[in-house]
Enzyme design. Structure first.
Site, PDB file in Angstrom:
ATOM      1  N   TRP A  13       0.827  -1.223   0.000  1.00 36.57           N
ATOM      2  CA  TRP A  13       0.000   0.000   0.000  1.00 36.57           C
ATOM      3  C   TRP A  13       0.854   1.263   0.000  1.00 36.57           C
ATOM      4  CZ3 TRP A  13      -4.468  -0.832   4.145  1.00 36.57           C
ATOM      5  CH2 TRP A  13      -5.256  -1.920   3.743  1.00 36.57           C
ATOM      6  N   HIS A  51      12.946  -2.297  -0.143  1.00 38.95           N
ATOM      7  CA  HIS A  51      12.211  -1.739  -1.284  1.00 38.95           C
ATOM      8  C   HIS A  51      13.050  -0.627  -1.911  1.00 38.95           C
ATOM      9  CE1 HIS A  51       9.122   0.266  -3.649  1.00 38.95           C
ATOM     10  NE2 HIS A  51       8.417  -0.848  -3.555  1.00 38.95           N
ATOM     11  N   GLU A  93      12.326   2.168  -2.955  1.00 34.48           N
ATOM     12  CA  GLU A  93      12.041   3.524  -2.439  1.00 34.48           C
ATOM     13  C   GLU A  93      12.809   3.774  -1.145  1.00 34.48           C
ATOM     14  OE1 GLU A  93       7.768   3.210  -2.584  1.00 34.48           O
ATOM     15  OE2 GLU A  93       7.853   3.204  -4.770  1.00 34.48           O
ATOM     16  N   GLY A 106       2.030  -2.710  -6.191  1.00 40.46           N
ATOM     17  CA  GLY A 106       1.887  -1.413  -5.547  1.00 40.46           C
ATOM     18  C   GLY A 106       0.552  -0.775  -5.891  1.00 40.46           C
ATOM     19  N   GLY A 107       0.547   0.090  -6.904  1.00 40.42           N
ATOM     20  CA  GLY A 107      -0.639   0.866  -7.259  1.00 40.42           C
ATOM     21  C   GLY A 107      -1.908   0.049  -7.385  1.00 40.42           C
TER      22      GLY A 107
HETATM   23  C1  PEP Z   1       5.945  -1.702  -5.450  1.00 39.97           C
HETATM   24  O1  PEP Z   1       5.736  -0.675  -4.820  1.00 39.97           O
HETATM   25  O2  PEP Z   1       6.564  -2.634  -4.931  1.00 39.97           O
HETATM   26  C2  PEP Z   1       5.433  -1.778  -6.816  1.00 39.97           C
HETATM   27  C3  PEP Z   1       5.712  -2.834  -7.535  1.00 39.97           C
HETATM   28  O3  PEP Z   1       4.674  -0.711  -7.229  1.00 39.97           O
HETATM   29  P1  PEP Z   1       3.810  -0.649  -8.602  1.00 39.97           P
HETATM   30  O4  PEP Z   1       3.041  -1.935  -8.702  1.00 39.97           O
HETATM   31  O5  PEP Z   1       2.930   0.540  -8.395  1.00 39.97           O
HETATM   32  O6  PEP Z   1       4.774  -0.483  -9.716  1.00 39.97           O
END
Ligand code: PEP
Length: 247
Positions: free
Chosen positions: A10, A93, A95, A229-230
């Site tokens: 999330w 991650h 990020e 993620g999204g």
């Molecule tokens: C994530 O945050 O691990 C990810 C894969 O994000 P998204 O699916 O938004 O690319």
């Protein structure tokens, strides 16, 4: 055959009311045949723990301290996470590697803390666009995994590995099934060199996985699930991915 794992990340999204609606909608649509996890902001772990209790959905955290306990203001230990029912935890991650300068060694320590508390670390690795274009994808992901194997050797088969090409995260650009499979296969080979139990390790793909591309990614022999993620913030999209993982 091991079940596929679909874990929602999330990130820093949610509210008490939005979380409840999302979890209830996912619970109503999810069925057996695939392991589902929800990795939620730490302040909402208790709320989501109550909501998923007894449903089979894994409660997941998004980070954990590299330390066991003590004077680490603002951090949350693996034992604390376990105490409130956390079953899995994202570590490393991109990020966090990018915005919090997390090194390969620190990520390995976080995985170790999680394992010591019987929490499955979902260890994220992946190359940037510049690294891919320079032809160093294999070197980068092997280096990132090697640090985790080095510190966690004897229990490495207890981790989940997430291959997340940085250029595909939140960008709408997805690795093609062939590109992802190529990396997953080399990660599997690296795990085989480290443990006879390498085939037990789920290697999941993350990076703009969505309802439209999930089935072809999940059909690859070494793709054992997804870190989403999204699309994990919209129940219908998340459930489509879960359905693709069950078929
Ligand atoms: C994530 O945050 O691990 C990810 C894969 O994000 P998204 O699916 O938004 O690319």
């Amino acid at each position: 055959m091991k079940q596929k794992l679909i874990a929602g990340n999330w990130k820093m999204n949610g509210s008490l009311s939005a979380n409840e609606a999302l979890v209830r909608a996912v619970q109503a649509g999810a069925a057996t045949g695939c392991q589902v996890a929800m990795c939620v902001p730490s302040v909402y772990l208790s709320q989501v723990q109550s909501l998923v209790a007894g449903s089979g959905i894994w409660l997941g955290a998004q980070d954990v301290s590299a330390h066991e306990q003590g004077a680490y203001t603002g951090e949350v230990s693996a034992a604390m996470l376990r105490d409130i029912g956390v079953r899995c935890c994202i570590v490393g991650h991109s990020e966090r590697r990018q915005h919090h300068s997390e090194s390969d060694a620190l990520v390995a320590m976080k995985a170790k803390q999680a394992l010591a508390a019987s929490i499955t670390p979902i260890v994220c690795i992946g190359e940037t666009l510049a690294e891919r274009e320079a032809g160093s994808t294999a070197d980068v992901v092997r280096r990132q995994l090697a640090a985790v194997i080095h510190l966690n050797g004897h229990c490495i088969s207890e981790i989940v590995l997430a291959y997340e090409p940085v250029w595909a995260i939140g960008t709408g650009k997805t690795a093609s099934p062939e590109q992802a499979q190529q990396v997953h296969a080399l990660l599997r080979a690296q795990l085989r060199a480290a443990t006879v139990q390498a085939d037990r390790v789920s290697i999941v793909y993350g990076g703009s996985m969505n309802a439209a591309n999930a089935a072809s990614l999940l059909a690859q022999p070494d793709i054992d699930g997804g870190l989403v993620g999204g699309a994990s913030l919209k129940a219908a999209d998340f459930l489509s991915i879960v359905a693709a993982a069950r078929s």
